[in-house]
Design an enzyme around this catalytic site. Sequence first.
Site, PDB file in Angstrom:
ATOM      1  CE  LYS A  10       4.489   2.218  10.338  1.00 45.29           C
ATOM      2  NZ  LYS A  10       4.027   3.476  10.935  1.00 45.29           N
ATOM      3  CG  ASP A  30       6.187  12.584  11.806  1.00 44.98           C
ATOM      4  OD1 ASP A  30       6.338  13.618  11.125  1.00 44.98           O
ATOM      5  OD2 ASP A  30       6.567  11.463  11.428  1.00 44.98           O
ATOM      6  CG  PHE A  40      10.658   3.238  10.628  1.00 42.48           C
ATOM      7  CD1 PHE A  40      12.005   3.391  10.870  1.00 42.48           C
ATOM      8  CD2 PHE A  40       9.782   4.211  11.085  1.00 42.48           C
ATOM      9  CE1 PHE A  40      12.488   4.492  11.557  1.00 42.48           C
ATOM     10  CE2 PHE A  40      10.260   5.314  11.773  1.00 42.48           C
ATOM     11  CZ  PHE A  40      11.616   5.460  12.002  1.00 42.48           C
ATOM     12  N   GLY A  41       9.770   0.763   6.576  1.00 43.20           N
ATOM     13  CA  GLY A  41       9.356  -0.470   5.916  1.00 43.20           C
ATOM     14  C   GLY A  41       8.069  -0.260   5.138  1.00 43.20           C
ATOM     15  CB  VAL A  42       6.457  -2.198   2.518  1.00 39.68           C
ATOM     16  CG1 VAL A  42       7.617  -1.861   1.617  1.00 39.68           C
ATOM     17  CG2 VAL A  42       6.517  -3.642   2.967  1.00 39.68           C
ATOM     18  CB  VAL A  43       1.919  -0.045   4.851  1.00 38.14           C
ATOM     19  CG1 VAL A  43       0.563  -0.376   5.456  1.00 38.14           C
ATOM     20  CG2 VAL A  43       2.722   0.841   5.804  1.00 38.14           C
ATOM     21  CE  LYS A 103      10.916   1.212   0.653  1.00 40.36           C
ATOM     22  NZ  LYS A 103      10.901  -0.050   1.370  1.00 40.36           N
ATOM     23  N   GLY A 104       7.096   3.622   3.978  1.00 43.11           N
ATOM     24  CA  GLY A 104       7.521   4.684   4.878  1.00 43.11           C
ATOM     25  C   GLY A 104       8.991   4.524   5.201  1.00 43.11           C
ATOM     26  CG  LEU A 159      -2.021  -0.926   1.359  1.00 41.28           C
ATOM     27  CD1 LEU A 159      -2.560  -0.952   2.777  1.00 41.28           C
ATOM     28  CD2 LEU A 159      -3.105  -0.483   0.392  1.00 41.28           C
TER      29      LEU A 159
HETATM   30  N1  ATP Z   1      -4.000   1.558   7.640  1.00 44.93           N
HETATM   31  C1  ATP Z   1      -3.621   1.894   6.389  1.00 44.93           C
HETATM   32  N2  ATP Z   1      -4.496   1.797   5.368  1.00 44.93           N
HETATM   33  C2  ATP Z   1      -4.135   2.150   4.114  1.00 44.93           C
HETATM   34  N3  ATP Z   1      -2.912   2.627   3.773  1.00 44.93           N
HETATM   35  C3  ATP Z   1      -1.987   2.736   4.750  1.00 44.93           C
HETATM   36  C4  ATP Z   1      -2.295   2.378   6.099  1.00 44.93           C
HETATM   37  N4  ATP Z   1      -1.198   2.617   6.854  1.00 44.93           N
HETATM   38  C5  ATP Z   1      -0.262   3.113   6.025  1.00 44.93           C
HETATM   39  N5  ATP Z   1      -0.722   3.179   4.752  1.00 44.93           N
HETATM   40  C6  ATP Z   1       0.021   3.672   3.572  1.00 44.93           C
HETATM   41  O1  ATP Z   1       1.403   3.438   3.778  1.00 44.93           O
HETATM   42  C7  ATP Z   1       2.126   4.679   3.828  1.00 44.93           C
HETATM   43  C8  ATP Z   1       3.269   4.581   4.830  1.00 44.93           C
HETATM   44  O2  ATP Z   1       2.741   4.367   6.131  1.00 44.93           O
HETATM   45  P1  ATP Z   1       3.374   5.013   7.447  1.00 44.93           P
HETATM   46  O3  ATP Z   1       3.451   6.505   7.253  1.00 44.93           O
HETATM   47  O4  ATP Z   1       2.625   4.558   8.623  1.00 44.93           O
HETATM   48  O5  ATP Z   1       4.824   4.367   7.413  1.00 44.93           O
HETATM   49  P2  ATP Z   1       6.116   4.867   8.139  1.00 44.93           P
HETATM   50  O6  ATP Z   1       7.186   3.861   7.879  1.00 44.93           O
HETATM   51  O7  ATP Z   1       5.823   5.154   9.554  1.00 44.93           O
HETATM   52  O8  ATP Z   1       6.404   6.207   7.358  1.00 44.93           O
HETATM   53  P3  ATP Z   1       7.107   7.527   7.840  1.00 44.93           P
HETATM   54  O9  ATP Z   1       7.720   7.266   9.161  1.00 44.93           O
HETATM   55  O10 ATP Z   1       8.075   7.803   6.734  1.00 44.93           O
HETATM   56  O11 ATP Z   1       6.008   8.561   7.890  1.00 44.93           O
HETATM   57  C9  ATP Z   1       1.065   5.733   4.159  1.00 44.93           C
HETATM   58  O12 ATP Z   1       1.394   7.012   3.678  1.00 44.93           O
HETATM   59  C10 ATP Z   1      -0.164   5.166   3.452  1.00 44.93           C
HETATM   60  O13 ATP Z   1      -0.151   5.527   2.091  1.00 44.93           O
END
Ligand code: ATP
Length: 604
Positions: free
Chosen positions: A354, A450, A328-331, A325-326, A323
């Site tokens: 996540k 954040d 710390f990894g993919v979702v 990528k952030g 879905l």
């Molecule tokens: N519950 C969810 N439902 C649908 N899409 C999601 C969900 N959680 C995350 N995503 C998708 O995945 C992306 C990355 O998620 P998230 O921001 O939580 O990751 P992260 O690794 O913490 O990123 P960062 O720390 O860089 O902000 C989001 O911008 C969104 O597009």
Amino acid sequence: MTDMNDNNAAIPQQTPRKHALSSKVMQLFRSGSRSSRQVKSSSNAQPPSNINTNFSSASKSAKLGLHTPTSATTKVAPNPANPAAVSKSGMYMPDYYQSTSPSHSSSSASLNNHIDINTSKSSSAASLTSSVSALSLSPTSAVNTSSKSLSPKFSHHSNSNTVFTPAPTPTPSSVNSNVNKITNTNALNCGRFVVHKDGTHEHHLKNAKRQEKLSTMIKNMAGASKLRGEAKSAVPDIILDPRTTLKSTKNPPTLFAGFMKQVVDMDDKYPEGTPLSGAFNGSEKNMYMSGLNESKNSAQSTTSTKRDTQCFAEKYGRCQEVLGKGAFGVVRICQKKNVSSQDGNKSEKLYAVKEFKRRASESAEKYSKRLTSEFCISSSLHHTNIVTTLDLFQDAKGEYCEVMEYCAGGDLFTLVIAAGKLEYMEADCFFKQLIRGVVYMHEMGVCHRDLKPENLLLTHDGVLKITDFGNSECFKMAWEKNIHLSGGVCGSSPYIAPEEYIKEEFDPRPVDIWACGVIYMAMRTGRQLWSSAEKDDPFYMNYLKARKEKGGYEPIESLKRARCRNVIYSMLDPVPYRRINGKQILNSEWGREIKCCHNGHVLK
Ligand SMILES: Nc1ncnc2c1ncn2[C@@H]1O[C@H](COP(=O)(O)OP(=O)(O)OP(=O)(O)O)[C@@H](O)[C@H]1O
């Protein structure tokens, strides 16, 4: 015609239950997320490297991703001298939550001093409720924000001599003309946002469709020579030469420019088809295929932990496409088939999973603290406008994964980029939901630290959900009277409050409010207000100057509605203790008149 003034619109009733939190978890809350603190150079706008060079040692280390001293987070705010600062429940209500702003005779720097808002004091004091064994908690005491007794008066002064006349209360005819205005937008034509004749509205958000549009935008931007001229103007300087040209540009960076910067950066790091936040990269089919391949690979490697995998699959189904990528990894999305619904029918249920990848530089202890903090905090929060965290498990590779509710509408960041900017009715609806979530979080003693459009998810029918609690912290336990101040700089630079750069310690709540103000402006203009709220950022300096002047700051003035502008100026007050708080925003004239679809709840 429905009256636009929704005086009864209160934040959803939430009831915090008081829990004893073990000292171990307290320790995690105090230091866990802190260790992962860092400034992410904005995914939206890359500040030029020739700025941001003059900051305090605290902010410097944070920017370098260094550990901020834990002591900075544990100092307790001094007891209030003013007995009025003690709430009915006997809990200390810090200055920031007092209903009246401190009075300042010097008007020049304080637009929000002229906003007079009554705030309900009956709400319970902040209380984070969590326990190690039962990580999911139900709140029990009501948040009371009755607005009946309120009589907010706005008189927006840009300086002591100038008074802006507030916008008149909307009349049926003015509402009608607004509706007509919205009706003419592309947003409505493409069916994303529909305004009814009675002034109510509906959202129809489809992330997959948006990803296709973004893919096309990127392809056009990168390849088509006939679009090159447009590309240059849409991506001013940020992509061309960030170091030398930002200062000379008239407008601050667009969100799209930051998005393109992400694409360029990602192209270097990841193979084609790897999705970024918002999963825009590659066609839907490619995303799906790559997701399937990844699932196949992960399925092969999970044979050693077959039992766990089966258990996970039974509960949440199989992991499918990526879905987003952030850092710390993919979702990934997970689909559980044949779930019995209340009406006895079988349906499918979707979850988002996540991954928490450990950084190369991160010790096992820090990694464990980071994810425990995120999981403990997010699973303790139960509110419509906060994403529901369901589970934490270890995958075959030993990486931790968090299971969340799936938000089919994607994230606000990609929505704004795909739309260019949002009309006021759509943006206002998301904004009010965001503030409701923030008010609840702060009531629970948690600040996010954040907040940005990437961390705001949407359901298909427009319910906004705050996510990503990786930087969040607990500033007050249920049994504590005083708040804990925060320290260090964290988050994404355009959304970071100015006090983070210049103060060793600060109340974290106004920091969240500042970010919400920047987010609203990003929704309405499609641009960042500045690269970072520091003295060497030309846009921020212009803002500081302009907010004292008669004409105000152009991007905020462009909002037109005075009552909206007043609140935004008050949210973006550079002096944190003068900054408006979440309840005051909801109780302001603007806050009360915003109509949320379905009152911000998911449609059944
Ligand atoms: N519950 C969810 N439902 C649908 N899409 C999601 C969900 N959680 C995350 N995503 C998708 O995945 C992306 C990355 O998620 P998230 O921001 O939580 O990751 P992260 O690794 O913490 O990123 P960062 O720390 O860089 O902000 C989001 O911008 C969104 O597009």
